[in-house]
Design a protein around this motif. Structure first.
Motif, mmCIF file in Angstrom:
data_model
loop_
_atom_site.group_PDB
_atom_site.id
_atom_site.type_symbol
_atom_site.label_atom_id
_atom_site.label_comp_id
_atom_site.label_asym_id
_atom_site.label_seq_id
_atom_site.Cartn_x
_atom_site.Cartn_y
_atom_site.Cartn_z
ATOM 1 N N ARG A 92 0.833 -1.212 0.000
ATOM 2 C CA ARG A 92 0.000 0.000 0.000
ATOM 3 C C ARG A 92 0.867 1.261 0.000
ATOM 4 N NH1 ARG A 92 -5.287 -0.375 1.545
ATOM 5 N NH2 ARG A 92 -6.104 -2.432 2.038
ATOM 6 N N ARG A 93 1.923 1.255 0.806
ATOM 7 C CA ARG A 93 2.731 2.471 0.939
ATOM 8 C C ARG A 93 3.554 2.780 -0.305
ATOM 9 N NH1 ARG A 93 5.372 3.797 6.612
ATOM 10 N NH2 ARG A 93 5.565 5.741 5.458
ATOM 11 N N LEU A 94 3.826 1.767 -1.108
ATOM 12 C CA LEU A 94 4.619 2.019 -2.314
ATOM 13 C C LEU A 94 3.793 2.690 -3.411
ATOM 14 C CD1 LEU A 94 6.894 -1.156 -2.547
ATOM 15 C CD2 LEU A 94 7.586 1.202 -2.065
ATOM 16 N N LEU A 95 2.479 2.626 -3.281
ATOM 17 C CA LEU A 95 1.655 3.332 -4.260
ATOM 18 C C LEU A 95 1.897 4.828 -4.124
ATOM 19 C CD1 LEU A 95 -1.677 1.345 -3.895
ATOM 20 C CD2 LEU A 95 0.005 1.153 -5.719
ATOM 21 N N GLY A 96 2.121 5.490 -5.231
ATOM 22 C CA GLY A 96 2.425 6.921 -5.195
ATOM 23 C C GLY A 96 3.908 7.222 -5.166
ATOM 24 N N ALA A 97 4.736 6.207 -4.908
ATOM 25 C CA ALA A 97 6.184 6.407 -4.915
ATOM 26 C C ALA A 97 6.686 6.508 -6.349
ATOM 27 C CB ALA A 97 6.878 5.254 -4.198
ATOM 28 N N THR A 98 7.851 7.135 -6.509
ATOM 29 C CA THR A 98 8.453 7.264 -7.831
ATOM 30 C C THR A 98 9.624 6.300 -7.955
ATOM 31 O OG1 THR A 98 7.820 9.585 -8.004
ATOM 32 C CG2 THR A 98 9.618 8.830 -9.420
ATOM 33 N N LEU A 99 9.567 5.462 -8.986
ATOM 34 C CA LEU A 99 10.619 4.482 -9.244
ATOM 35 C C LEU A 99 11.284 4.796 -10.578
ATOM 36 C CD1 LEU A 99 12.019 1.700 -8.614
ATOM 37 C CD2 LEU A 99 10.224 0.670 -10.015
ATOM 38 N N LEU A 100 12.611 4.956 -10.528
ATOM 39 C CA LEU A 100 13.362 5.244 -11.747
ATOM 40 C C LEU A 100 14.527 4.269 -11.888
ATOM 41 C CD1 LEU A 100 13.730 9.134 -11.383
ATOM 42 C CD2 LEU A 100 11.937 7.904 -12.612
ATOM 43 N N VAL A 101 14.900 3.983 -13.131
ATOM 44 C CA VAL A 101 16.127 3.251 -13.434
ATOM 45 C C VAL A 101 16.876 4.094 -14.450
ATOM 46 C CG1 VAL A 101 17.154 1.141 -14.324
ATOM 47 C CG2 VAL A 101 15.028 1.030 -13.012
ATOM 48 N N GLY A 116 11.345 6.153 -15.759
ATOM 49 C CA GLY A 116 10.344 5.456 -14.964
ATOM 50 C C GLY A 116 9.127 6.306 -14.688
ATOM 51 N N GLY A 117 8.554 6.149 -13.483
ATOM 52 C CA GLY A 117 7.342 6.885 -13.177
ATOM 53 C C GLY A 117 6.832 6.593 -11.784
ATOM 54 N N ILE A 118 5.533 6.835 -11.598
ATOM 55 C CA ILE A 118 4.884 6.696 -10.296
ATOM 56 C C ILE A 118 4.223 5.321 -10.199
ATOM 57 C CG2 ILE A 118 3.063 7.619 -8.825
ATOM 58 C CD1 ILE A 118 3.499 10.308 -10.356
ATOM 59 N N ILE A 119 4.501 4.628 -9.092
ATOM 60 C CA ILE A 119 3.932 3.298 -8.890
ATOM 61 C C ILE A 119 2.427 3.419 -8.666
ATOM 62 C CG2 ILE A 119 3.931 1.258 -7.403
ATOM 63 C CD1 ILE A 119 6.899 1.877 -6.776
ATOM 64 N N VAL A 120 1.648 2.707 -9.490
ATOM 65 C CA VAL A 120 0.189 2.771 -9.352
ATOM 66 C C VAL A 120 -0.443 1.412 -9.065
ATOM 67 C CG1 VAL A 120 -0.043 4.827 -10.809
ATOM 68 C CG2 VAL A 120 -0.178 2.544 -11.852
ATOM 69 N N GLU A 121 0.367 0.332 -9.099
ATOM 70 C CA GLU A 121 -0.206 -0.999 -8.858
ATOM 71 C C GLU A 121 0.857 -1.916 -8.273
ATOM 72 O OE1 GLU A 121 -2.035 -2.727 -12.310
ATOM 73 O OE2 GLU A 121 -2.161 -4.708 -11.414
ATOM 74 N N THR A 122 0.496 -2.646 -7.198
ATOM 75 C CA THR A 122 1.432 -3.557 -6.529
ATOM 76 C C THR A 122 0.707 -4.829 -6.097
ATOM 77 O OG1 THR A 122 0.954 -2.572 -4.373
ATOM 78 C CG2 THR A 122 2.826 -1.654 -5.576
ATOM 79 N N GLU A 123 1.499 -5.859 -5.772
ATOM 80 C CA GLU A 123 0.954 -7.049 -5.123
ATOM 81 C C GLU A 123 1.890 -7.466 -3.999
ATOM 82 O OE1 GLU A 123 -1.467 -9.214 -8.817
ATOM 83 O OE2 GLU A 123 0.302 -10.172 -7.973
ATOM 84 N N ALA A 124 1.305 -7.944 -2.882
ATOM 85 C CA ALA A 124 2.093 -8.375 -1.729
ATOM 86 C C ALA A 124 2.306 -9.885 -1.766
ATOM 87 C CB ALA A 124 1.374 -7.981 -0.443
ATOM 88 N N TYR A 125 3.519 -10.303 -1.403
ATOM 89 C CA TYR A 125 3.850 -11.730 -1.279
ATOM 90 C C TYR A 125 4.625 -11.933 0.012
ATOM 91 C CZ TYR A 125 2.190 -12.392 -5.977
ATOM 92 O OH TYR A 125 1.376 -12.443 -7.075
#
Length: 194
Positions: free
Chosen positions: A23-32, A36-45
């Motif tokens: 949940r907290r990673l949504l809205g974060a910015t990921l670049l390589v 890159g861009g803003i994280i809008v979708e994740t899944e937990a494992y």
DNA sequence: CTATAGATAATCT
DNA sequence: GATTATCTATAGG
């Protein structure tokens, strides 16, 4: 002491159970390399979860999942695609969050070239698509996400929607897929729960 | 919009 | 030998 500790804010955000980190990673910015861009979708494992690669314990492939928080776990899926995870939860080894979609904000032309696609909505809308767009490969397995070529900056999450994860057979009912409500860049629609 | 086939290879049983 | 946290193209409603 570790000569290069994680930023305290990032460390505390990631040293938590996979579900809350997802949940907290949504809205974060990921670049390589600045792309890159803003994280809008994740899944937990999590290691207690039959759907997780870590469920049956450490192996050569999933070693990064049992390593330090804030590293990348990159693996090949279906023999041809890469997927990127953020390793989290130092209290329960084997926890990670799959990054499933980004809203492209930086290096869009580079991503179009790598993907061979013009539609910005389709550049990073899926775990393997985003890896292709950012140039993520197995070489980056185990790399720190807060240092080059990666950059990970937390952002203020908008409204979050949850639902079942995609493409799994075991643990399929667990609603550990999370998305930014109303985002046009999700890999698949995610309905608001009543 | 949904459904399905095919690509393609490491990983694990 | 079976499975797999996917994507694309294509066919049909």
């Amino acid at each position: 002491m570790n000569p290069h500790p994680l930023d305290p804010a990032l460390k505390s955000a990631l040293a938590a159970p996979a579900e809350s980190v997802a949940r907290r990673l949504l809205g974060a910015t990921l670049l390589v390399d600045g792309v890159g861009g803003i994280i809008v979708e994740t899944e937990a494992y999590a290691a207690t979860d039959p759907a997780s690669h870590s469920f049956r314990g450490p192996t050569a492939r999933n070693a990064a999942m049992f390593g330090p928080v804030g590293r990348a776990y990159v693996y090949r899926i279906y023999g041809l695609h890469w997927c990127l995870n953020v390793v989290c939860d130092d209290r329960q080894a084997g926890s990670a969050v799959l990054i499933r979609a980004l809203e492209p904000t930086a290096g869009i032309e580079a991503m179009k070239a790598r993907r061979g696609v013009e539609d910005v909505r389709k550049l990073c809308s899926g775990p393997a698509r985003l890896c292709a767009a950012l140039g993520v490969t197995g070489d980056l397995d185990g790399a720190r996400l807060d240092r080059p070529p990666f950059s990970l900056v937390l952002g203020a999450p908008a409204e979050v929607v949850a639902g079942p994860r995609i493409g799994i057979t075991r643990g399929a009912e667990t609603p550990w897929r999370f998305g930014v409500a109303g985002s046009r860049f999700l890999s698949r629609p995610l309905r608001q729960l009543p």
